[in-house]
Design an enzyme around this catalytic site. Structure first.
Site, mmCIF file in Angstrom:
data_model
loop_
_atom_site.group_PDB
_atom_site.id
_atom_site.type_symbol
_atom_site.label_atom_id
_atom_site.label_comp_id
_atom_site.label_asym_id
_atom_site.label_seq_id
_atom_site.Cartn_x
_atom_site.Cartn_y
_atom_site.Cartn_z
ATOM 1 N N ASP A 13 78.212 64.879 56.080
ATOM 2 C CA ASP A 13 77.223 65.081 57.136
ATOM 3 C C ASP A 13 77.659 64.298 58.374
ATOM 4 O O ASP A 13 77.680 63.068 58.362
ATOM 5 C CB ASP A 13 75.837 64.599 56.701
ATOM 6 C CG ASP A 13 75.117 65.612 55.833
ATOM 7 O OD1 ASP A 13 75.353 66.816 56.007
ATOM 8 O OD2 ASP A 13 74.310 65.189 54.987
ATOM 9 N N GLY A 40 72.634 66.294 45.258
ATOM 10 C CA GLY A 40 72.849 65.357 44.160
ATOM 11 C C GLY A 40 73.552 64.088 44.590
ATOM 12 O O GLY A 40 73.283 63.003 44.056
ATOM 13 N N ARG A 89 82.851 71.122 52.432
ATOM 14 C CA ARG A 89 82.380 71.484 53.770
ATOM 15 C C ARG A 89 81.979 70.254 54.590
ATOM 16 O O ARG A 89 81.790 69.161 54.049
ATOM 17 C CB ARG A 89 81.171 72.424 53.649
ATOM 18 C CG ARG A 89 79.984 71.772 52.966
ATOM 19 C CD ARG A 89 78.912 72.767 52.577
ATOM 20 N NE ARG A 89 77.919 72.116 51.733
ATOM 21 C CZ ARG A 89 76.604 72.193 51.916
ATOM 22 N NH1 ARG A 89 76.124 72.924 52.906
ATOM 23 N NH2 ARG A 89 75.777 71.581 51.104
ATOM 24 N N PRO A 184 60.032 71.928 44.691
ATOM 25 C CA PRO A 184 60.112 72.824 45.847
ATOM 26 C C PRO A 184 59.239 72.315 46.986
ATOM 27 O O PRO A 184 58.329 71.507 46.797
ATOM 28 C CB PRO A 184 59.558 74.139 45.297
ATOM 29 C CG PRO A 184 58.550 73.686 44.270
ATOM 30 C CD PRO A 184 59.123 72.426 43.652
ATOM 31 N N ASN A 185 59.521 72.818 48.192
ATOM 32 C CA ASN A 185 58.562 72.641 49.281
ATOM 33 C C ASN A 185 57.638 73.846 49.312
ATOM 34 O O ASN A 185 57.766 74.767 48.485
ATOM 35 C CB ASN A 185 59.275 72.420 50.624
ATOM 36 C CG ASN A 185 60.182 73.575 51.015
ATOM 37 O OD1 ASN A 185 59.925 74.731 50.685
ATOM 38 N ND2 ASN A 185 61.256 73.264 51.721
ATOM 39 N N VAL A 250 66.152 63.797 57.507
ATOM 40 C CA VAL A 250 67.294 64.215 56.698
ATOM 41 C C VAL A 250 67.405 63.334 55.450
ATOM 42 O O VAL A 250 67.449 62.112 55.544
ATOM 43 C CB VAL A 250 68.600 64.138 57.514
ATOM 44 C CG1 VAL A 250 69.790 64.567 56.653
ATOM 45 C CG2 VAL A 250 68.499 65.013 58.744
ATOM 46 N N ASP A 254 65.589 64.148 49.013
ATOM 47 C CA ASP A 254 66.480 63.570 48.011
ATOM 48 C C ASP A 254 66.027 62.164 47.635
ATOM 49 O O ASP A 254 66.157 61.747 46.477
ATOM 50 C CB ASP A 254 67.912 63.530 48.551
ATOM 51 C CG ASP A 254 68.449 64.908 48.887
ATOM 52 O OD1 ASP A 254 68.121 65.867 48.162
ATOM 53 O OD2 ASP A 254 69.188 65.024 49.880
ATOM 54 N N VAL A 278 57.487 59.074 46.466
ATOM 55 C CA VAL A 278 56.926 59.296 47.803
ATOM 56 C C VAL A 278 57.222 58.096 48.704
ATOM 57 O O VAL A 278 57.562 58.261 49.884
ATOM 58 C CB VAL A 278 55.417 59.565 47.717
ATOM 59 C CG1 VAL A 278 54.771 59.566 49.099
ATOM 60 C CG2 VAL A 278 55.154 60.902 47.016
#
Length: 305
Positions: A13, A40, A89, A184-185, A250, A254, A278
Site C-alpha cells: 500500500d 490477512g 500488486r 461483512p459490512n 484504511v 482488519d 471494535v
C-alpha cells in the site's frame, strides 16, 4: 495457541498526499509512505502488535513480494510466503489535503496458476496442530475461480475455527461450506441476502438467516463509525464504536478482526472479544495510512467502553 492468517492477494500500500485532486493536471505528491497490505497481512500485523502469537501465510512473487517480506520482518511478524510466479500488486491511496478525502486505487493482483493453487491447498491441509484460529481475509486475485476458495476452506483440518472476511462470490462460497465467523459490512450483507437492509431489525434478521442455515456460527456486521452488530446463536448485540479523531479508515476492518481474535485467544468471551475488536478498529482510524492500531490505544479504548 497460534492464530494463522491467509492472504491470497497481498499488496504494497503506497500512500501519498496531494493538495487537491484535479483532472488533466500533474499533481505534486508529498508524505509518501509504503506499508505491507492485504487483509490477512494486516490482521496478522494487528495481532502481532497486540501481543498474541500469529503466523501470516501469503502469496509471494516478484520484487514487491521481496519488499513485502522485508516489511513483515521489520515488524517482526512471523510469516510463511507461498511462492508464485507473478508479482505482488501495489495499491495507491491518495489523501486530498483540501477535503481530507481518501481516494483508494486497488489493483487486480497476480494470476495464481494451477500449480500455485495446489500448493496453497496443500499448505492449508498441512497447517500445524498449534493453529487454533484461521483467518481468510482479503480479495481473490483476478481470474481466480471462486470454487477454488471453497476447496481451500474444505481443506482446513477439522477442529480449527475459520474466520472469513471477504466479499461477493468468495463470501458466498464460504457460507456454503459453513464457517465459524464472517465480518461483512452492510453493503456486502445486502449483496448476500439480496435486499436492502434499512434498519437494525432488518440487519438482525439477515444475520439470523445466515446463522440459522448454518453459513456461520457468528456474524459481525460492520456498521462503520456506528460500531458493529454481533449476532450468534445466543442473540444479537449492538456494540457502538468509541468516538475518536479520524485520520484514516484504511485497515480499520482488519484491526477489528485482529483485536477480536487476540481477545478470543486470551480467553475472553465472544462479546468481550467483539468489544475489544471494535476498540482496536477505533484505534486504527487514529493512525495515518495503513499504520494500523497501537496496543496502548486499543487497550485504553476498550477499558473506557
Amino acid at each position: 495457541m497460534t492464530i494463522a492468517t491467509v492472504t491470497l492477494n497481498p499488496c504494497i500500500d503506497k500512500t501519498v498526499s496531494v493538495e487537491q485532486m484535479l483532472p488533466d493536471c500533474k499533481l505534486a505528491c508529498t508524505n509518501i509512505h509504503a506499508y505491507p497490505g492485504g487483509g490477512g497481512i494486516n490482521v496478522a500485523r494487528v495481532i502481532r502488535r497486540l501481543g498474541a502469537p500469529v503466523c501470516a501465510y501469503w502469496s509471494c512473487g516478484g520484487e514487491n513480494g521481496y519488499r513485502l517480506a522485508q516489511f513483515l520482518e521489520q515488524e517482526q511478524v512471523p510469516h510463511q510466503p507461498i511462492p508464485i510466479e507473478d508479482c505482488v500488486r501495489e495499491n495507491l491511496i491518495v489523501r486530498e489535503e483540501t477535503s481530507g478525502n481518501l481516494f483508494r486505487f486497488g489493483m487486480p493482483g497476480p494470476l495464481l496458476r494451477t500449480g500455485e493453487r495446489e500448493q496453497w491447498r496443500q499448505c492449508i491441509t498441512q497447517l500445524p496442530s498449534s493453529v487454533d484460529y484461521l483467518v481468510f481475509s482479503g480479495s481473490l486475485p483476478a481470474g481466480t475461480p471462486p470454487e477454488w476458495y471453497r476447496e481451500l476452506l474444505c481443506a482446513v483440518p477439522d477442529g480449527i475455527p475459520v474466520i472469513v472476511d471477504t466479499k461477493q462470490e468468495a463470501l458466498r462460497q464460504a457460507l456454503e461450506v459453513g464457517v465459524y465467523l464472517i465480518k461483512p459490512n452492510v453493503h456486502e450483507m445486502e449483496e448476500l441476502v439480496g435486499r436492502t437492509l434499512s434498519d437494525n431489525c432488518a440487519m438482525e434478521q439477515a444475520a439470523r438467516e445466515i446463522i440459522d442455515r448454518g453459513g456461520a456460527e457468528v456474524v459481525i456486521l460492520s456498521l462503520g463509525r456506528a460500531g458493529v452488530l454481533l449476532a450468534s446463536k445466543d442473540g444479537t448485540e449492538r456494540i457502538p464504536a468509541p468516538s475518536v479523531h479520524l485520520r484514516s479508515k484504511v485497515g480499520a476492518g482488519d484491526a477489528v478482526v485482529g483485536g477480536l481474535l487476540t481477545a478470543l485467544s486470551q480467553g475472553k468471551s465472544l462479546a468481550d472479544a467483539a468489544r475489544f475488536g471494535v476498540a482496536a478498529g477505533a484505534a486504527a482510524v487514529m493512525t495515518e495510512g495503513t499504520e494500523l492500531c497501537r496496543k496502548e490505544d486499543a487497550e485504553q479504548l476498550f477499558k473506557d467502553m
